[in-house]
Design a protein around this motif. Sequence first.
Motif, mmCIF file in Angstrom:
data_model
loop_
_atom_site.group_PDB
_atom_site.id
_atom_site.type_symbol
_atom_site.label_atom_id
_atom_site.label_comp_id
_atom_site.label_asym_id
_atom_site.label_seq_id
_atom_site.Cartn_x
_atom_site.Cartn_y
_atom_site.Cartn_z
ATOM 1 N N PRO A 77 32.284 29.539 41.019
ATOM 2 C CA PRO A 77 32.203 28.533 42.086
ATOM 3 C C PRO A 77 32.457 27.118 41.545
ATOM 4 O O PRO A 77 31.952 26.753 40.480
ATOM 5 C CB PRO A 77 30.769 28.674 42.595
ATOM 6 N N ASP A 99 35.299 25.500 46.085
ATOM 7 C CA ASP A 99 34.372 26.018 47.092
ATOM 8 C C ASP A 99 33.760 24.930 47.963
ATOM 9 O O ASP A 99 33.318 25.210 49.075
ATOM 10 C CB ASP A 99 33.255 26.801 46.390
ATOM 11 N N SER A 122 26.708 33.457 46.322
ATOM 12 C CA SER A 122 27.424 34.100 45.227
ATOM 13 C C SER A 122 26.495 34.977 44.409
ATOM 14 O O SER A 122 25.363 34.595 44.136
ATOM 15 C CB SER A 122 28.042 33.031 44.305
ATOM 16 N N SER A 165 32.596 35.615 45.719
ATOM 17 C CA SER A 165 32.439 34.656 46.825
ATOM 18 C C SER A 165 32.302 35.428 48.131
ATOM 19 O O SER A 165 33.190 35.383 48.986
ATOM 20 C CB SER A 165 33.636 33.704 46.875
ATOM 21 N N ARG A 168 33.591 34.460 51.854
ATOM 22 C CA ARG A 168 34.706 33.511 51.806
ATOM 23 C C ARG A 168 36.018 34.228 52.109
ATOM 24 O O ARG A 168 36.260 35.330 51.634
ATOM 25 C CB ARG A 168 34.779 32.872 50.419
#
Length: 227
Positions: A77, A99, A122, A165, A168
């Motif tokens: 990240p 991110d 995460s 992630s 995402r």
Amino acid sequence: MVNDNPILIVEDEPKLAALMRDYLIAAGYATQCLDNGLEVVPAVRAREPRLILLDLMLPGCDGLQVCKELRSFSAVPIIMITARVEEVDRLLGLDLGADDYICKPFSPREVVARVKAILRRSPQLLTSAPPRLQIDEEQYLASLDGITLDLTPLELRLLSTLARSPGRVFSRDQLLDRIYSDHRVVTDRTVDSHIRNLRRKLEQACPGEHPIESLYGVGYRFHLADA
């Protein structure tokens, strides 16, 4: 097990770096500080941090280029930090893989809050995320619910990118950049084929679940419910 991999602070203003470091340590995080963009990639390759706070304007190599290089081999990240408000649209518009972003001046409490929010989304370095999915990228091993996944090296990199992630959305181009580090020219439909194979193997290990979700015209995202 507490994850002791550090939050990497890349900031060339010593007072600001020290302020962020002190607040993060007070919040219970280990930290590491760098002040030159050229030092970041070797440091991450040597020991991947939990998260990177990456200043945009750095000596040696600017934050945009550093972020691009990191995304060629790592899904760690990244929160970009900028004092140039006019860069915000660019940060959001470019497929750099950051991110989040924070604009200077900012409250160090805001930094801690952003770090906590991203780390909640995460896994703790996947190798220490044992509830369901475990990935060892060095040994090219992965398992889901204790079942070994028979993945190709490329499928493992793809799964690692998505799973680091969760939630995402990754476009095909972003995924291709992560799984092909040599930036070879391939069609974006190539990733569809790899996703199809990876999805089949995951669903064999967790029948009835669909960890990889397709978003028509956008890309893919990963979600695995807790056991």
